[in-house]
Design a protein around this motif. Structure first.
Motif, PDB file in Angstrom:
ATOM      1  N   ALA A  48      29.463  25.147  46.186  1.00 33.54           N
ATOM      2  CA  ALA A  48      28.077  24.680  46.122  1.00 33.54           C
ATOM      3  C   ALA A  48      28.004  23.620  45.026  1.00 33.54           C
ATOM      4  N   ARG A  96      25.790  16.397  45.419  1.00 35.96           N
ATOM      5  CA  ARG A  96      24.500  16.551  46.114  1.00 35.96           C
ATOM      6  C   ARG A  96      24.140  15.303  46.901  1.00 35.96           C
ATOM      7  N   TRP A  99      26.315  15.778  50.140  1.00 41.69           N
ATOM      8  CA  TRP A  99      26.459  17.133  50.675  1.00 41.69           C
ATOM      9  C   TRP A  99      26.018  17.214  52.130  1.00 41.69           C
ATOM     10  N   THR A 101      24.098  19.007  54.213  1.00 40.68           N
ATOM     11  CA  THR A 101      23.053  20.018  54.052  1.00 40.68           C
ATOM     12  C   THR A 101      22.889  20.878  55.300  1.00 40.68           C
ATOM     13  N   GLN A 103      25.234  22.113  57.226  1.00 45.50           N
ATOM     14  CA  GLN A 103      26.200  23.200  57.195  1.00 45.50           C
ATOM     15  C   GLN A 103      26.409  23.760  55.792  1.00 45.50           C
ATOM     16  N   ASP A 104      25.677  23.199  54.821  1.00 42.78           N
ATOM     17  CA  ASP A 104      25.748  23.624  53.425  1.00 42.78           C
ATOM     18  C   ASP A 104      27.188  23.648  52.923  1.00 42.78           C
ATOM     19  N   GLU A 105      27.828  22.501  53.019  1.00 41.69           N
ATOM     20  CA  GLU A 105      29.207  22.365  52.561  1.00 41.69           C
ATOM     21  C   GLU A 105      29.509  20.895  52.302  1.00 41.69           C
TER      22      GLU A 105
END
Length: 362
Positions: A48, A96, A99, A101, A103-105
């Motif tokens: 993260a 960030r 990123w 977003t 797939q949050d990876e």
């Protein structure tokens, strides 16, 4: 006279999948056997972008002796007490900005997973279920150790370990291999392991790289005057100590120029991502592109032949910091040419390398 062994039992040792060992007792549990594994290894990614996730990732990365080879008594207090008190904030901000977003990876993880899926599909078409394909990260997750253990548990007695770096370098290829062998050191039953060497000279790789450049130039509204091949940098000391990376980068640029049929001045080599006080190989990309602008080269393109997947060094450093340096110095159009990622011709090149390295195993 004893009855002949049944054909199904006789084949147990010769085919992949679970089966009874030929000479084992009848109540012996079935065991997975006979598969070949292929592991694609990339640099790594934080889980993260928050402070503690970034700190864990950066601590693992910057504590690697292949990356920073200073003595622990000198380096670790500086790293843990000074650098890691600030850098997770700036690195987190950079991540960030790029990123994934949805797939949050990180993009590196997304792209490496898709490369693996396509490579697995290509190998399945050729070898059926005999070959298992997975990917790992040197730093972060999925870890090298967890993937190699899972492959062994699934019956892989032979594993081809493929660091996704076209050029060999101690802080990339070597440390990836080190980590694989660390896992083998802890196993009672080690699978046979092969590592894939540098593949920047492979014709299929060069063809894919040249095609990506041609396509970008054809799509550009204003044709670039210069192509800058930007490679991740290393301390100059590494070159003097025998690391072939700098030489292989220079040769990659030359081979690309020859593939494209361009004049020598049309492509220039530079190096990015300098870290620490030592002298690094150069010229530094961020300074070189500014100098090109001051010399009157108003339209340039940048390609990153050392990266198999777009990542923070390309999507943030090149697309933002290096672009800004060029435009601030008077440049007008800046074209970033994406890494080969999961392009079909890149996947075909990876498959060609893998097939060659699997010789005698499949």
């Amino acid at each position: 006279m004893a009855a002949p062994e049944s054909p199904s039992t006789a084949r147990d040792l010769d085919r992949p999948g679970e089966g009874r060992l030929t000479h084992a007792p009848a109540d012996h549990p079935a065991v997975p056997r006979g598969k070949v594994g292929v592991v694609l290894a990339n640099l790594g990614t934080p889980d993260a972008t928050d402070y503690w996730s970034m700190r864990r990732y950066l601590s693992e990365f910057l504590s690697d002796k292949r990356v920073v080879d200073y003595a622990d008594w000198k380096w670790q207090p500086l790293l843990q007490l000074v650098i890691l008190s600030r850098r997770p904030f700036t690195s987190g901000k950079a991540y960030r900005g790029i990123w994934n977003t949805e797939q949050d990876e990180s993009p590196l993880l997304t792209i490496t997973r898709e490369q693996t899926r396509k490579v697995a599909k290509g190998l399945a078409e050729r070898h059926g279920d005999r070959v298992l394909v997975d990917f790992c990260m040197r730093y972060g997750n999925p870890s090298t150790d967890s993937v190699l253990r899972r492959m062994q548990a699934e019956g892989c007695e032979r594993i081809l370990f493929f660091p996704l770096y076209p050029q060999y370098a101690s802080p990339t290829t070597a440390t990836a291999n080190d980590q694989a062998f660390r896992t083998l050191m802890t196993l009672k039953w080690q699978p046979a392991l092969r590592t894939v060497p540098a593949y920047f000279e492979h014709p299929a790789y060069q063809d894919a790289l040249a095609s990506s450049v041609r396509e970008a130039y054809e799509a550009a509204k204003t044709p670039p005057e210069v192509l800058v091949a930007s490679y991740h940098g290393v301390p100059k000391r590494y070159l003097l100590e025998g690391d072939p990376y700098h030489c292989q980068c220079q040769k990659t640029t030359r081979l690309l120029r020859e593939r494209l049929g361009w004049e020598e001045e049309a492509i220039q080599t530079a190096f990015q991502s300098k870290f620490g006080p030592e002298e690094w190989v150069g010229p530094a990309t961020v300074e070189h592109v500014a100098e090109l602008a001051r010399q009157g080269r108003k339209h340039i393109a940048v390609v990153s032949p050392a990266f198999s997947s777009d990542c923070v060094e390309t999507l943030e450093e090149i697309e933002e910091e290096i672009r800004e340096s060029f435009l601030a110095a008077g440049g007008e159009t800046f074209t970033y040419i994406p890494c080969l990622n999961d392009r079909d011709d890149h996947i075909a090149a990876l498959l060609s390398v893998i097939e060659n390295e699997l010789g005698g195993w499949v």
